[in-house]
Design a protein around this motif. Structure first.
Motif, PDB file in Angstrom:
ATOM      1  N   ILE A 101      25.030 -15.071   7.988  1.00  0.00           N
ATOM      2  CA  ILE A 101      23.609 -14.640   7.503  1.00  0.00           C
ATOM      3  C   ILE A 101      22.366 -15.777   7.261  1.00  0.00           C
ATOM      4  CG2 ILE A 101      22.124 -13.312   5.556  1.00  0.00           C
ATOM      5  CD1 ILE A 101      24.194 -11.646   7.366  1.00  0.00           C
ATOM      6  N   THR A 102      21.388 -15.525   7.686  1.00  0.00           N
ATOM      7  CA  THR A 102      20.182 -16.665   7.481  1.00  0.00           C
ATOM      8  C   THR A 102      19.378 -16.409   6.357  1.00  0.00           C
ATOM      9  OG1 THR A 102      20.251 -16.901  10.077  1.00  0.00           O
ATOM     10  CG2 THR A 102      18.226 -17.715   8.549  1.00  0.00           C
ATOM     11  N   ALA A 103      18.656 -15.333   6.181  1.00  0.00           N
ATOM     12  CA  ALA A 103      17.904 -14.811   5.123  1.00  0.00           C
ATOM     13  C   ALA A 103      17.869 -13.384   4.900  1.00  0.00           C
ATOM     14  CB  ALA A 103      16.687 -15.523   5.049  1.00  0.00           C
ATOM     15  N   PRO A 104      18.009 -12.658   3.912  1.00  0.00           N
ATOM     16  CA  PRO A 104      17.947 -11.409   3.656  1.00  0.00           C
ATOM     17  C   PRO A 104      16.408 -11.196   3.139  1.00  0.00           C
ATOM     18  CG  PRO A 104      19.070 -12.389   1.956  1.00  0.00           C
ATOM     19  CD  PRO A 104      19.112 -13.416   2.754  1.00  0.00           C
ATOM     20  N   ILE A 105      16.074  -9.999   3.582  1.00  0.00           N
ATOM     21  CA  ILE A 105      14.632  -9.670   3.315  1.00  0.00           C
ATOM     22  C   ILE A 105      14.560  -8.827   2.195  1.00  0.00           C
ATOM     23  CG2 ILE A 105      12.684  -8.374   4.259  1.00  0.00           C
ATOM     24  CD1 ILE A 105      13.652  -9.174   7.174  1.00  0.00           C
ATOM     25  N   ILE A 106      13.914  -9.245   1.113  1.00  0.00           N
ATOM     26  CA  ILE A 106      13.585  -8.620  -0.319  1.00  0.00           C
ATOM     27  C   ILE A 106      12.284  -7.683  -0.242  1.00  0.00           C
ATOM     28  CG2 ILE A 106      15.075 -10.228  -1.455  1.00  0.00           C
ATOM     29  CD1 ILE A 106      12.572 -11.348  -2.497  1.00  0.00           C
ATOM     30  N   GLY A 107      12.297  -6.659  -0.468  1.00  0.00           N
ATOM     31  CA  GLY A 107      10.937  -5.893  -0.356  1.00  0.00           C
ATOM     32  C   GLY A 107      10.692  -5.395  -1.737  1.00  0.00           C
ATOM     33  N   PRO A 108      10.247  -6.480  -2.760  1.00  0.00           N
ATOM     34  CA  PRO A 108       9.906  -5.938  -3.889  1.00  0.00           C
ATOM     35  C   PRO A 108       8.386  -4.845  -4.106  1.00  0.00           C
ATOM     36  CG  PRO A 108       9.137  -8.264  -3.840  1.00  0.00           C
ATOM     37  CD  PRO A 108      10.041  -7.603  -2.573  1.00  0.00           C
ATOM     38  N   ALA A 111      -0.538  -3.235   6.448  1.00  0.00           N
ATOM     39  CA  ALA A 111       0.154  -4.387   5.772  1.00  0.00           C
ATOM     40  C   ALA A 111      -0.133  -5.556   6.581  1.00  0.00           C
ATOM     41  CB  ALA A 111       1.683  -4.027   5.798  1.00  0.00           C
ATOM     42  N   GLU A 112      -0.217  -5.546   7.762  1.00  0.00           N
ATOM     43  CA  GLU A 112      -0.486  -6.834   8.381  1.00  0.00           C
ATOM     44  C   GLU A 112      -2.182  -7.306   8.068  1.00  0.00           C
ATOM     45  OE1 GLU A 112       1.427  -6.741  12.875  1.00  0.00           O
ATOM     46  OE2 GLU A 112      -0.058  -5.514  12.551  1.00  0.00           O
ATOM     47  N   ARG A 113      -2.811  -6.051   8.059  1.00  0.00           N
ATOM     48  CA  ARG A 113      -4.447  -6.548   7.554  1.00  0.00           C
ATOM     49  C   ARG A 113      -4.447  -7.470   6.057  1.00  0.00           C
ATOM     50  NH1 ARG A 113      -7.540  -5.091   4.011  1.00  0.00           N
ATOM     51  NH2 ARG A 113      -6.332  -3.201   3.396  1.00  0.00           N
ATOM     52  N   VAL A 114      -3.490  -6.880   5.115  1.00  0.00           N
ATOM     53  CA  VAL A 114      -3.485  -7.584   3.766  1.00  0.00           C
ATOM     54  C   VAL A 114      -2.823  -8.998   3.889  1.00  0.00           C
ATOM     55  CG1 VAL A 114      -2.418  -7.351   1.407  1.00  0.00           C
ATOM     56  CG2 VAL A 114      -3.370  -5.264   2.765  1.00  0.00           C
ATOM     57  N   ILE A 115      -1.922  -9.084   4.571  1.00  0.00           N
ATOM     58  CA  ILE A 115      -1.142 -10.449   4.970  1.00  0.00           C
ATOM     59  C   ILE A 115      -2.128 -11.326   5.551  1.00  0.00           C
ATOM     60  CG2 ILE A 115       0.709 -11.971   5.887  1.00  0.00           C
ATOM     61  CD1 ILE A 115       2.294  -8.905   5.788  1.00  0.00           C
ATOM     62  N   GLY A 116      -2.803 -10.878   6.530  1.00  0.00           N
ATOM     63  CA  GLY A 116      -3.727 -11.629   7.251  1.00  0.00           C
ATOM     64  C   GLY A 116      -4.913 -12.315   6.280  1.00  0.00           C
ATOM     65  N   LEU A 169       0.888  -1.244  -0.013  1.00  0.00           N
ATOM     66  CA  LEU A 169      -0.043   0.005   0.077  1.00  0.00           C
ATOM     67  C   LEU A 169       0.882   1.340   0.041  1.00  0.00           C
ATOM     68  CD1 LEU A 169      -2.639  -1.007   2.641  1.00  0.00           C
ATOM     69  CD2 LEU A 169      -2.800  -1.133   0.281  1.00  0.00           C
ATOM     70  N   ASN A 170       2.194   1.138   0.009  1.00  0.00           N
ATOM     71  CA  ASN A 170       3.141   2.212   0.015  1.00  0.00           C
ATOM     72  C   ASN A 170       4.388   1.936  -0.913  1.00  0.00           C
ATOM     73  OD1 ASN A 170       4.009   4.706   0.811  1.00  0.00           O
ATOM     74  ND2 ASN A 170       4.995   4.009   2.724  1.00  0.00           N
ATOM     75  N   PRO A 171       4.248   1.879  -2.180  1.00  0.00           N
ATOM     76  CA  PRO A 171       3.314   2.158  -3.083  1.00  0.00           C
ATOM     77  C   PRO A 171       2.618   1.132  -3.696  1.00  0.00           C
ATOM     78  CG  PRO A 171       5.024   2.112  -4.223  1.00  0.00           C
ATOM     79  CD  PRO A 171       5.527   1.669  -2.991  1.00  0.00           C
ATOM     80  N   THR A 172       2.656  -0.144  -3.230  1.00  0.00           N
ATOM     81  CA  THR A 172       2.246  -1.410  -4.025  1.00  0.00           C
ATOM     82  C   THR A 172       0.595  -1.490  -3.710  1.00  0.00           C
ATOM     83  OG1 THR A 172       4.249  -2.430  -3.647  1.00  0.00           O
ATOM     84  CG2 THR A 172       2.432  -3.852  -4.603  1.00  0.00           C
ATOM     85  N   PRO A 173      -0.195  -1.604  -4.673  1.00  0.00           N
ATOM     86  CA  PRO A 173      -1.722  -1.743  -4.626  1.00  0.00           C
ATOM     87  C   PRO A 173      -1.973  -3.180  -3.758  1.00  0.00           C
ATOM     88  CG  PRO A 173      -0.923  -0.954  -6.963  1.00  0.00           C
ATOM     89  CD  PRO A 173       0.089  -1.313  -6.134  1.00  0.00           C
ATOM     90  N   GLU A 174      -3.127  -2.978  -3.382  1.00  0.00           N
ATOM     91  CA  GLU A 174      -3.233  -4.307  -2.430  1.00  0.00           C
ATOM     92  C   GLU A 174      -3.521  -5.622  -3.362  1.00  0.00           C
ATOM     93  OE1 GLU A 174      -6.808  -6.035   0.691  1.00  0.00           O
ATOM     94  OE2 GLU A 174      -6.354  -3.833   0.460  1.00  0.00           O
ATOM     95  N   ALA A 175      -4.221  -5.376  -4.454  1.00  0.00           N
ATOM     96  CA  ALA A 175      -4.282  -6.526  -5.112  1.00  0.00           C
ATOM     97  C   ALA A 175      -3.062  -7.285  -5.662  1.00  0.00           C
ATOM     98  CB  ALA A 175      -5.225  -6.204  -6.528  1.00  0.00           C
ATOM     99  N   GLU A 176      -2.088  -6.213  -6.013  1.00  0.00           N
ATOM    100  CA  GLU A 176      -0.584  -6.766  -6.501  1.00  0.00           C
ATOM    101  C   GLU A 176       0.054  -7.444  -5.330  1.00  0.00           C
ATOM    102  OE1 GLU A 176       2.978  -5.936  -9.612  1.00  0.00           O
ATOM    103  OE2 GLU A 176       1.472  -4.349  -9.031  1.00  0.00           O
ATOM    104  N   ALA A 177       0.074  -6.824  -4.127  1.00  0.00           N
ATOM    105  CA  ALA A 177       0.743  -7.165  -2.912  1.00  0.00           C
ATOM    106  C   ALA A 177       0.321  -8.560  -2.620  1.00  0.00           C
ATOM    107  CB  ALA A 177       0.363  -6.272  -1.798  1.00  0.00           C
ATOM    108  N   ARG A 178      -1.204  -8.882  -2.828  1.00  0.00           N
ATOM    109  CA  ARG A 178      -1.539 -10.101  -2.448  1.00  0.00           C
ATOM    110  C   ARG A 178      -1.061 -11.234  -3.381  1.00  0.00           C
ATOM    111  NH1 ARG A 178      -7.944  -9.869  -1.177  1.00  0.00           N
ATOM    112  NH2 ARG A 178      -7.347 -12.219  -0.695  1.00  0.00           N
ATOM    113  N   LYS A 179      -1.060 -10.842  -4.697  1.00  0.00           N
ATOM    114  CA  LYS A 179      -0.346 -11.888  -5.861  1.00  0.00           C
ATOM    115  C   LYS A 179       1.145 -11.942  -5.341  1.00  0.00           C
ATOM    116  CE  LYS A 179      -3.401 -10.311  -9.744  1.00  0.00           C
ATOM    117  NZ  LYS A 179      -3.572  -9.472 -10.712  1.00  0.00           N
ATOM    118  N   MET A 180       1.809 -10.972  -4.893  1.00  0.00           N
ATOM    119  CA  MET A 180       3.245 -11.239  -4.665  1.00  0.00           C
ATOM    120  C   MET A 180       3.531 -12.357  -3.493  1.00  0.00           C
ATOM    121  SD  MET A 180       4.235  -7.327  -4.910  1.00  0.00           S
ATOM    122  CE  MET A 180       5.547  -7.424  -4.002  1.00  0.00           C
TER     123      MET A 180
END
Length: 335
Positions: free
Chosen positions: A276-283, A58-63, A24-35
């Motif tokens: 390093i365990t796992a870098p966090i990617i934020g597309p 963001a938590e709401r969209v994930i949930g 939502l900043n800037p990714t639209p909700e629909a695309e975020a859910r697809k991601m």
């Protein structure tokens, strides 16, 4: 794909985690859910978020995505608390009062009974850590939290938490989430050796250095349209300096001459660094996510590692990704 242990736990995580600060900043909700669904399909099983990302949206969209897909049990949800959630003096920080309230709110937004990894978004220095650890221990015993971690804390503060937990029987940190990329390697001096000694997972944020390692910035343009520096300004823009952009573009040239995509190599470099365990990617888009997924199965060659060390020496920095953590003294590599 080789899964890795989350610190001293028996939990196995993919070598990349999905960050959600762009939802939502800037990714639209629909695309975020697809991601989210595409990342899970590819084998990524840790989703990192915070109650401060878009004021909890963001938590709401994930949930909602995990509930509707029925995939909650296949995912490790990592969220955070610390930053203000309201105007009151107790609507922030790492006190028992705030953490208990914040956890309940996150559980509601995430539509889940438990949080897999509950992290302190930033450390607090003017309050005994006993209060924080006691509250987190109660949340674990209540079944609302599985594991706890910290984010962007100095090595001594994380170690203090570990030792107090051992002394008093509190739940123990299993992870630390620091900024880490080729342009800011300062965690290699103390945090990484400490984490290796105490078997602590490291989940780095900003492995692409806000796109400076992906060729996003021209030497003469520090605020290109659509970049975080231009969209958010403030501490984000402070990280982008002429020196950092120049070095980032030297890395881009190195990557292309070696036959690598710069963004993929930047993340691969972080993924395959010691400790390093796992870098966090934020597309920001599904297309960007697709572009980064091949890194899950890639391995960093030693000659490329050495070339990167010559570009920015171990333990040094040419950009300040700790600028949201005033405890870190500024010591930038200027050579």
């Amino acid at each position: 794909m080789e899964y890795r242990n989350l610190g001293r736990t028996g939990v196995r995580v993919a070598p990349l985690a999905l960050g959600t600060d762009n939802i939502l900043n800037p990714t639209p909700e629909a695309e975020a859910r697809k991601m989210i669904l595409r990342a899970l399909e590819a084998g990524i099983n840790l989703i990192d978020t915070s109650n401060s990302y878009m004021q909890g949206e963001a938590e709401r969209v994930i949930g909602l995505t995990l509930k509707e897909s029925g995939l909650r049990d296949q995912v490790l949800i990592a969220t955070k608390a610390h930053y203000p959630t309201g105007p009151g003096p107790n609507d922030r920080g790492n006190s028992r009062l705030h953490l208990m309230r914040a956890c309940e709110d996150s559980l509601r937004r995430l539509q889940t009974d438990y949080i897999d990894l509950y992290q302190l978004h930033r450390p607090v220095f003017d309050m005994p850590i006993d209060e924080t650890l006691s509250a987190l221990t109660d949340l674990v015993r209540q079944g609302k939290v599985r594991y706890i971690g910290s984010s962007t804390a100095p090595a001594w503060k994380v170690l203090e938490g570990i030792l107090v937990s051992e002394l008093k029987g509190y739940v123990r940190f299993v992870s630390e989430q620091p900024p880490y990329n080729l342009l800011d390697r300062r965690i290699e001096n103390e945090l990484v050796p400490m984490a290796q000694a105490y078997n602590l997972a490291i989940l780095p944020w900003s492995p692409l250095a806000m796109g400076m390692l992906a060729g996003r910035y021209a030497d003469e343009e520090l605020r290109p349209e659509g970049s975080r520096a231009s969209l958010r300004g403030g501490i984000y823009a402070e990280r982008v300096s002429p020196r950092a952009v120049q070095m980032g573009n030297r890395f881009v040239k190195l990557a292309r001459e070696a036959g690598y995509d710069p963004a993929q190599l930047a993340i691969l470099w972080v993924k395959d660094q010691p400790g390093i365990t796992a870098p966090i990617i934020g597309p920001k888009s599904l297309e960007q996510l697709q572009h980064l997924l091949p890194v899950l199965d890639m391995t960093l060659p030693e000659d490329i590692r050495a070339a990167c060390d010559r570009l920015v020496p171990p333990g040094s920095a040419v950009a300040n990704f700790h600028n949201s953590a005033p405890w870190m003294k500024m010591q930038l590599e200027v050579g």
